[in-house]
Structure formats: structure tokens, C-alpha cells
Motif scaffolding. Sequence first.
Motif, PDB file in Angstrom:
ATOM      1  N   ARG A   1      18.612   3.563  41.359  1.00 41.59           N
ATOM      2  CA  ARG A   1      20.049   3.732  41.591  1.00 41.59           C
ATOM      3  C   ARG A   1      20.857   3.259  40.378  1.00 41.59           C
ATOM      4  O   ARG A   1      21.920   3.808  40.077  1.00 41.59           O
ATOM      5  CB  ARG A   1      20.479   2.956  42.825  1.00 41.59           C
ATOM      6  CG  ARG A   1      20.072   3.591  44.144  1.00 41.59           C
ATOM      7  CD  ARG A   1      20.708   4.950  44.351  1.00 41.59           C
ATOM      8  NE  ARG A   1      20.456   5.474  45.686  1.00 41.59           N
ATOM      9  CZ  ARG A   1      20.598   6.750  46.019  1.00 41.59           C
ATOM     10  NH1 ARG A   1      20.963   7.642  45.117  1.00 41.59           N
ATOM     11  NH2 ARG A   1      20.360   7.153  47.254  1.00 41.59           N
ATOM     12  N   GLY A   2      20.344   2.266  39.691  1.00 41.18           N
ATOM     13  CA  GLY A   2      21.001   1.841  38.451  1.00 41.18           C
ATOM     14  C   GLY A   2      20.955   2.919  37.386  1.00 41.18           C
ATOM     15  O   GLY A   2      21.923   3.106  36.626  1.00 41.18           O
TER      16      GLY A   2
ATOM     17  N   GLN B   1      24.351 -10.162  37.820  1.00 40.21           N
ATOM     18  CA  GLN B   1      24.984  -9.948  39.120  1.00 40.21           C
ATOM     19  C   GLN B   1      24.231 -10.581  40.273  1.00 40.21           C
ATOM     20  O   GLN B   1      24.843 -11.056  41.223  1.00 40.21           O
ATOM     21  CB  GLN B   1      25.113  -8.437  39.391  1.00 40.21           C
ATOM     22  CG  GLN B   1      25.974  -7.683  38.409  1.00 40.21           C
ATOM     23  CD  GLN B   1      27.409  -8.180  38.390  1.00 40.21           C
ATOM     24  OE1 GLN B   1      28.010  -8.353  39.430  1.00 40.21           O
ATOM     25  NE2 GLN B   1      27.933  -8.415  37.216  1.00 40.21           N
TER      26      GLN B   1
ATOM     27  N   LEU C   1      20.894  -2.174  31.625  1.00 37.48           N
ATOM     28  CA  LEU C   1      20.846  -2.197  33.080  1.00 37.48           C
ATOM     29  C   LEU C   1      20.249  -3.509  33.593  1.00 37.48           C
ATOM     30  O   LEU C   1      20.755  -4.104  34.559  1.00 37.48           O
ATOM     31  CB  LEU C   1      20.022  -1.008  33.581  1.00 37.48           C
ATOM     32  CG  LEU C   1      19.929  -0.787  35.089  1.00 37.48           C
ATOM     33  CD1 LEU C   1      21.309  -0.652  35.710  1.00 37.48           C
ATOM     34  CD2 LEU C   1      19.094   0.460  35.387  1.00 37.48           C
TER      35      LEU C   1
ATOM     36  N   TYR D   1      22.735  -6.399  33.268  1.00 32.38           N
ATOM     37  CA  TYR D   1      23.743  -6.314  34.320  1.00 32.38           C
ATOM     38  C   TYR D   1      23.171  -6.792  35.660  1.00 32.38           C
ATOM     39  O   TYR D   1      23.800  -7.588  36.367  1.00 32.38           O
ATOM     40  CB  TYR D   1      24.249  -4.876  34.455  1.00 32.38           C
ATOM     41  CG  TYR D   1      25.268  -4.721  35.553  1.00 32.38           C
ATOM     42  CD1 TYR D   1      26.610  -5.026  35.339  1.00 32.38           C
ATOM     43  CD2 TYR D   1      24.887  -4.301  36.826  1.00 32.38           C
ATOM     44  CE1 TYR D   1      27.537  -4.922  36.364  1.00 32.38           C
ATOM     45  CE2 TYR D   1      25.802  -4.194  37.859  1.00 32.38           C
ATOM     46  CZ  TYR D   1      27.134  -4.502  37.627  1.00 32.38           C
ATOM     47  OH  TYR D   1      28.043  -4.411  38.639  1.00 32.38           O
ATOM     48  N   LEU D   2      21.984  -6.324  36.003  1.00 28.29           N
ATOM     49  CA  LEU D   2      21.383  -6.693  37.284  1.00 28.29           C
ATOM     50  C   LEU D   2      21.154  -8.199  37.393  1.00 28.29           C
ATOM     51  O   LEU D   2      21.465  -8.817  38.421  1.00 28.29           O
ATOM     52  CB  LEU D   2      20.053  -5.960  37.464  1.00 28.29           C
ATOM     53  CG  LEU D   2      20.104  -4.524  37.977  1.00 28.29           C
ATOM     54  CD1 LEU D   2      18.710  -3.906  37.980  1.00 28.29           C
ATOM     55  CD2 LEU D   2      20.693  -4.482  39.382  1.00 28.29           C
TER      56      LEU D   2
ATOM     57  N   GLN E   1      22.513  -1.939  46.866  1.00 26.36           N
ATOM     58  CA  GLN E   1      22.850  -1.336  45.580  1.00 26.36           C
ATOM     59  C   GLN E   1      24.300  -0.843  45.557  1.00 26.36           C
ATOM     60  O   GLN E   1      24.931  -0.819  44.508  1.00 26.36           O
ATOM     61  CB  GLN E   1      21.886  -0.196  45.264  1.00 26.36           C
ATOM     62  CG  GLN E   1      21.943   1.004  46.202  1.00 26.36           C
ATOM     63  CD  GLN E   1      22.978   2.025  45.825  1.00 26.36           C
ATOM     64  OE1 GLN E   1      23.423   2.076  44.673  1.00 26.36           O
ATOM     65  NE2 GLN E   1      23.393   2.849  46.778  1.00 26.36           N
TER      66      GLN E   1
ATOM     67  N   THR F   1      23.584   5.356  38.076  1.00 28.42           N
ATOM     68  CA  THR F   1      24.871   4.779  37.657  1.00 28.42           C
ATOM     69  C   THR F   1      25.054   4.932  36.154  1.00 28.42           C
ATOM     70  O   THR F   1      26.162   5.207  35.676  1.00 28.42           O
ATOM     71  CB  THR F   1      24.943   3.293  38.064  1.00 28.42           C
ATOM     72  OG1 THR F   1      24.742   3.175  39.474  1.00 28.42           O
ATOM     73  CG2 THR F   1      26.295   2.697  37.705  1.00 28.42           C
TER      74      THR F   1
ATOM     75  N   ILE G   1      30.895  -1.596  38.320  1.00 21.98           N
ATOM     76  CA  ILE G   1      30.762  -0.592  37.255  1.00 21.98           C
ATOM     77  C   ILE G   1      31.573   0.638  37.621  1.00 21.98           C
ATOM     78  O   ILE G   1      32.337   1.167  36.796  1.00 21.98           O
ATOM     79  CB  ILE G   1      29.291  -0.209  37.038  1.00 21.98           C
ATOM     80  CG1 ILE G   1      28.454  -1.427  36.642  1.00 21.98           C
ATOM     81  CG2 ILE G   1      29.167   0.882  35.970  1.00 21.98           C
ATOM     82  CD1 ILE G   1      26.964  -1.147  36.534  1.00 21.98           C
ATOM     83  N   ARG G   2      31.408   1.095  38.858  1.00 19.06           N
ATOM     84  CA  ARG G   2      32.164   2.282  39.290  1.00 19.06           C
ATOM     85  C   ARG G   2      33.660   2.023  39.216  1.00 19.06           C
ATOM     86  O   ARG G   2      34.439   2.906  38.837  1.00 19.06           O
ATOM     87  CB  ARG G   2      31.754   2.676  40.718  1.00 19.06           C
ATOM     88  CG  ARG G   2      30.294   3.060  40.872  1.00 19.06           C
ATOM     89  CD  ARG G   2      30.031   3.754  42.193  1.00 19.06           C
ATOM     90  NE  ARG G   2      30.375   2.947  43.350  1.00 19.06           N
ATOM     91  CZ  ARG G   2      29.570   2.060  43.932  1.00 19.06           C
ATOM     92  NH1 ARG G   2      28.354   1.848  43.427  1.00 19.06           N
ATOM     93  NH2 ARG G   2      29.947   1.392  45.011  1.00 19.06           N
TER      94      ARG G   2
ATOM     95  N   TYR H   1      26.426  -2.242  42.161  1.00 19.90           N
ATOM     96  CA  TYR H   1      26.947  -1.378  41.100  1.00 19.90           C
ATOM     97  C   TYR H   1      28.420  -1.002  41.292  1.00 19.90           C
ATOM     98  O   TYR H   1      28.963  -0.268  40.479  1.00 19.90           O
ATOM     99  CB  TYR H   1      26.093  -0.106  41.019  1.00 19.90           C
ATOM    100  CG  TYR H   1      24.647  -0.376  40.649  1.00 19.90           C
ATOM    101  CD1 TYR H   1      24.320  -0.964  39.436  1.00 19.90           C
ATOM    102  CD2 TYR H   1      23.614  -0.070  41.526  1.00 19.90           C
ATOM    103  CE1 TYR H   1      23.004  -1.228  39.095  1.00 19.90           C
ATOM    104  CE2 TYR H   1      22.285  -0.324  41.197  1.00 19.90           C
ATOM    105  CZ  TYR H   1      21.988  -0.913  39.979  1.00 19.90           C
ATOM    106  OH  TYR H   1      20.684  -1.174  39.639  1.00 19.90           O
TER     107      TYR H   1
ATOM    108  N   PHE I   1      29.987  -1.990  31.881  1.00 20.78           N
ATOM    109  CA  PHE I   1      29.000  -2.938  32.387  1.00 20.78           C
ATOM    110  C   PHE I   1      29.442  -4.385  32.141  1.00 20.78           C
ATOM    111  O   PHE I   1      28.718  -5.318  32.490  1.00 20.78           O
ATOM    112  CB  PHE I   1      27.643  -2.708  31.721  1.00 20.78           C
ATOM    113  CG  PHE I   1      26.909  -1.493  32.227  1.00 20.78           C
ATOM    114  CD1 PHE I   1      25.992  -1.609  33.254  1.00 20.78           C
ATOM    115  CD2 PHE I   1      27.148  -0.243  31.686  1.00 20.78           C
ATOM    116  CE1 PHE I   1      25.311  -0.496  33.728  1.00 20.78           C
ATOM    117  CE2 PHE I   1      26.477   0.880  32.157  1.00 20.78           C
ATOM    118  CZ  PHE I   1      25.560   0.760  33.177  1.00 20.78           C
TER     119      PHE I   1
END
Length: 826
Positions: free
Chosen positions: A694-695, A646, A639, A642-643, A534, A698, A541-542, A538, A617
Motif C-alpha cells: 500500500r505504501g 510514523q 518509504l 516514513y513508515l 494503512q 501511495t 501523505i495524501r 499514509y 513525505f
Amino acid sequence: MDRQMILSRNSVMGVRGLQGFVGSTCPHICTVVNFKELAEHHRSKYPGCTPTIVVDAMCCLRYWYTPESWICGGQWREYFSALRDFVKTFTAVGIKLIFFFDGMVEQDKRDEWVKRRLKNNREISRIFHYIKSHKEQPGRNMFFIPSGLAVFTRFALKTLGQETLCSLQEADYEVASYGLQHNCLGILGEDTDYLIYDTCPYFSISELCLESLDTVMLCREKLCESLGLHVADLPLLACLLGNDIIPEGMFESFRYKCLSSYTSVKENFDKKGNIILAVSDHISKVLHLYQGERKLEELLPLGPNKALFYKGMASYLLPGQKSPWFFQKPKGVITLDKQVISMSSDPESREEVPMCSDPESKQEVPMCTDPESRQEVPMCSDPESRQEVPMCTGPQSGQEVLIWTDPESRQEILCTGHESKQEVPICTDPVSKQEDSMCTHPEINQKLPGATDFEFKLEALMCTNPEIKQEDPTNVGPEIKQQVTMVSDTEILKIARTHHVQAESYLVYNIMSSGEIECSNTLEDELDQALPSQAFIYRPIRQRVYSLLLEDCQDVASTCPAVKEWFVYPGNPLRHPDLVRPLQMTVPGGTPSLKILWLNQEPEMQVRRLDTLLACFNLSSSREELQAVESPFQALCCLLIYLFVQVDTLCLEDLHAFIAQALCLQGKSTSQLVNLQPDYINPRAVQLGSLLVRGLTTLVLVNSACGFPWKMSDFMPWNIFDGKLFHQKYLQSEKGYAVEVLLEQNRSRLTKFHNLKAVVCKACMKENRRITGRAHWGSHHAGRWGRQGSGYHRTGSGYSRSSQGQPWRDQGPGSRQYEHDQWRRY
């Protein structure tokens, strides 16, 4: 295994060996008390004062998490219900609760933080080994708190109307300070440091019986009586035994020397118990003889660790408190009006002195003016170094910040009152000759109990001893810890700090102030090569959030400084942080400034905030589809899109499980969720559950950074995720069950299901990502993901989203800088 054993197994905070010593050697220190009776006594003694308990929330997480299932990602509805019952029980007897959470990890405690994270990694490996062998959740003796528990507990307590605060350093100091300053009934936690602080009574959360409100009070006065010490001696004892600042091994040989000369060894006590008795005996019979006459470094083998040791001692001094162990009249001390300056945080000395003289140099010291406070600031000169040292006056307290010089180490040490709200440049490194600015803007300081005083006192002790070598692991020089913020805009920084202290945001202030963040362990299988960590999923995004928050710190080359990430993932030894550079993003209409996002209250600004969030995102092209989705599924769809863009190894069955559990959750009561039992435990589903949670954390970060375009409640897990329910849907979907079965034959859910699935699939297709069922996979799908840190390289194959084809961790310790969106598929 009972709750007490679980808590003690996981609780290694505070003074080394003291918890076991109190429990086995000195049980009379522990007294059973009743909170209802204590509250009644408090009200009679202080009429009109509400009995208040300060809660160290980080110590209580394991106590609060009562759901039987913990492996599947968290039973959030059950957990929220348990928190509500906890609050109600205390409210019913008229007790007010104040909750404190750790806001950041202090540099001096980083090594301890790393050691615990690596230990957790080993425990997680054992957990996955057990799951694969038994296909069931391990026993409670292997309990591991669900990912994101601390983050979401803050928001749960705020939802329940509780006063919840996030600290500006580790929370124990602020908890102890708040309890002392506000005449609180006591502190509720599980950390032996609370026995060392001279503050209000300390109560054990692990011994709390919620039904009766009975618990155990640990009495520091009785502890002192047993050890032959004074309360003021406890910080010295704690540092000699080892704590979160002083490594346990630093005084190991000293402790054994004390033990060898100790004449009252108790045969029925364990070794650690006798060591504590021996060290206490040495303090009372030897060190006390020289107290106030000789420095501790003359009495103890401090060596190059003197600054660290004094810092550990000072970390226990609360506002207004002094230590008799700090030498009061050192040679070469600078005096003001013939007053000796001591290492203390006594707020009573508030005389404004326009001039000061060094008694040996006979030189008058000139005054300078602070341009912000417009107050005169005395300057003191070290007659040997011939350098002027600024002595600044807090604009609100009217109290000088005083500095004395250790003639041996040429180290200036700061002394201040706790009401001062300004941090100041205090010392010059005698080696580098560069002034270290320990300064943040005085306008942004909140009235938070004791925080400023603590920072003053510890920053002063950070000044470098010349004899400490650079490679010394205990070096605590100012090059390691500086109070220089990443963002210079005081107005924006003040807002970020306020949201941080009030526990309304997540990581935003950490990024803007220190440029350093951390994320603890996640239930991830280090042997599963198909799912990336994770931390990496992510990261892009950060990186975009960093570019948004650090907009005003770009240099002439238009690059922002790297953010230090201490993220735990398999293969990361955590010797150094990952250096992660911001990633520019494209927002329709241009990226708005933080002042526009955070301060502009025009109705149309909500649209700009949402545009910015979606850009983080990289989902601006899916804005219309997402806007058509009803709450609370909008954030979930964002979310999921995005997942699935990715991570290629996510399949259609996974998507069905994620959507089905969110829809079914809306119609279930807490009791129904409690009784739910998956057929067996699947390790991949365990990891997917943690990945989604965890998403959600985020999402909290992004929503905070963008000015809250979405309601936080939309992505609180108790509203959209349940671990056991997801696990059940995952197992059903994996077996090929029809969608109608996943949705429990509910027709209204069926329409919503297809709508949400269509939004996700359409958005993924825009990114050239077609979500297929597992039946359509070829053998090439299995194990294509290289595990970070384990020597695998992402080679840019059709199923890797690396645009560079670079390994993640091949750039050498301390120099790993990540700039590009390595997960995007082009």
C-alpha cells in the motif's frame, strides 16, 4: 477448488441471478469457441482489420493471478510473468488486446461497492483466524487478491507494451461502447451486464484455456430466444431483476407476483431461474402490449424510484442506440421543427435549429450564445415553471442538446448525440430552484469511446422528482452527483485527465475532478492493536498531496475543501466518507505550482519535483542521504523512513527483513521465487507485507502529483518486493539470525545492506526516532495502538504520534474532518 469456482464465488457483478441461470437453466446460451479460429474468420471478413478483443481487466485479475501464494503480500515477479505469457499467447495468433480498468466508482454504485467491501472485511477476519489457528495459508477457496493488484496491473501491462485505458466511470460501459464502435472481435470479462448491452460478442475469462485459446461465448440472441424477448428488452429485464444500480429488493414483490401468475413453472429449475422466466414472460406477454402507448411508470410499480429506474435503463444504451421502452410521445413534450425529442443517443439527428416553439404555449424561444463555442444556443421554456432551460450545442459536433419535460414530475430530461464533447447545465431543481451545473470544461474532453454520451444521458436522468423525499435512500437528485470539478484550471485538468485515461497516474484526476477517492480492502488484522491501519498511516501523505493538487481552490480563509475518502479499515462501517482536509507542507524554495511541476521542462525542474515529493513525505531534511542511494532502492528507503517514523511498533528486525528481501530479490529468477517456501505463516508479517505494498501505491500517487521525479519502475513491486521472500526474511530476523544469513552469505549485498540501513536509521534519528530491536522493548510496547473505530483513543503517550490526543472517529457520521498530521511525533 478450481478456478471457475473461485471466480464465480467472487463475481457478483452485473444482473442478479443471471449468471447462475445461464449456467444451469440455459446452458445452450454458452458455446465453446476458439479465439484463433475467430480471428482468422474476422480477418477474412474484414481484410486489413486487426482482430481486437476488449478486456475488462477488473474481471480478469483473479484469472491472471496464478501464483500459489497470495497471503504474504503478492508474488509480483510470478504475476508479471503470467501477464507476459497471457499477452504473448494472443499476440502470437495476431489478436490485439485493449485493456480497460475502472477509473472511479459511480455514486449510484457506491452502496454496492460498500456492501462488497464489508463482505470482504468478514472474509479477511476469517483469513486471519485461520492463519493464527493453522500457521499456514488458507486454501484457494478463501483466496483474496493481494493489495494493489489492480493498480500495478495497469503499469505491468503498459510495461509489456499493451494499450491500457482507465475509465471515466465504471469500465463496463466504455468496454461495451469501444467494442461496438470499433467492430471488435469481442469482449473478454466476467460480468453479466455484457449480456445486456447490445454490443459485440461476450467471452468468459473464467472459461478461457490459455494453452488452446478455447473459451465460452455467451450469446445474448440465444438468451432472448430462450426468454421470448428482444435484445432491446434486456435492459428492462436487468433492472427488474436488480443490478449494480437498481437494488435487488426494489422489485422483489413485483417479481413474486410475476412468479405467482406464471403458468409454465419448471419443476427442475431453481427458484431464481423460474423468477427470471416469469419476469421475462410478463415483459413479453403483458408489457409488450402497451409498448409505445403507455409509460413504464403506468405499467410498473416504480413509485418514488422512477428516476433511478430510468437511469438504470439508460445506463445500457450505447452511443447511437434507442430504447423502445422510453415513451416516445409524452404529453407536454417540447418539439423542434415538429420533431419529437426521444430518449436516445442517436447521433444521426444533427439539424441546427435557430428557434424552437412550445406547441402549447405558442411562445418563441430566444437564442443565447455560448461564450466558449461562440455558437448560438436555443433556450426552451417550460410554460408551467416559466423558467428558461439552456439548450447547448456541442462545439465539435454541431448537434443540439435537447430537453423534454415530464409534465408529471416537472423533470427535464436531456437527449444528446454521442459525438458531442461538451457537458452543459441542464436542469433546475424544482424544489431548491438552484441550477445544477453539470459542466466540465470542453477543452479537456478526450476522444474516449462513449464516455461523454453516457455522462449526458445519465446526468439528464438525475434531475429530481419532487415526490422523492430527501431521506429516500434511492434519491438520485443532483445534490448527490454533480459534474463540478474541484480544480478550475482547464489546462492542468486536461493534463490530469489525459494521464488518468492513459493509466499513467493514480487517483490524481479523481482528487482534482470530484474530490472523492476510495481504497479497497487490505489484509489487516482487526484484532491486532499494535499495528495501525494503512489508511491512517499514509493519510498525512495524501493530505499534503491534496494541498498540492487543490492549490487553486482555496477560499478567502485560505482553506481547501475536504476530500472525501472511502478507505476501508477495521471498524469503519462506510456509511459516510471520511472528510479529510489538505495539510500544508514546506518545500525548500516554496511550493511550486502544478504548471511548473507538470509543464516546465527545464533540467533543474527535476530537482524541484524531487523536493516536492520528499516534502509530501515530510522528509526534506533527508534529501542528501536519499540522493546517495542507487536505484531502485531510493524510493524504498523513502518509504521505509516514513513508515518507521510514523509507527513506533516497527522494530529493527522488521527493517532488516524489508531491506534484506529487496536486496536478495535482485539476484533471483522467477523459478527460484516459485520454489521458495516460508517455514510457516506469521499474521504480523502478512500485515506488514500488505502495508508495504500500500505504501508503494501511495508512492505512485505522490510521484504522479509531483510530475514524475522518479521512474515509476523504481517502485513497481516486481522490482523491489516479493511476498514469500519477505516472509522468509521476517521469520529469520525474528528468530535472531545474523544479517549474513538474511543476505544468503553474499558479501556484496552486505555492504549495500549496511548503507541502506544507515540511511534509514540516520533519517529517523533526525525525527527523534531511534529504531531498536525487539529485545529492547518493554511491555509498554505491546498493544499501545488503539484500533480505529473500535473505541480506543490515542492518548499522546510516548508511543503515540497524536499531537491532539483525539480519537479518530468521534466526530459523528458524515462530519469527520481530519486536518492535522495526527501521526507525526513532536
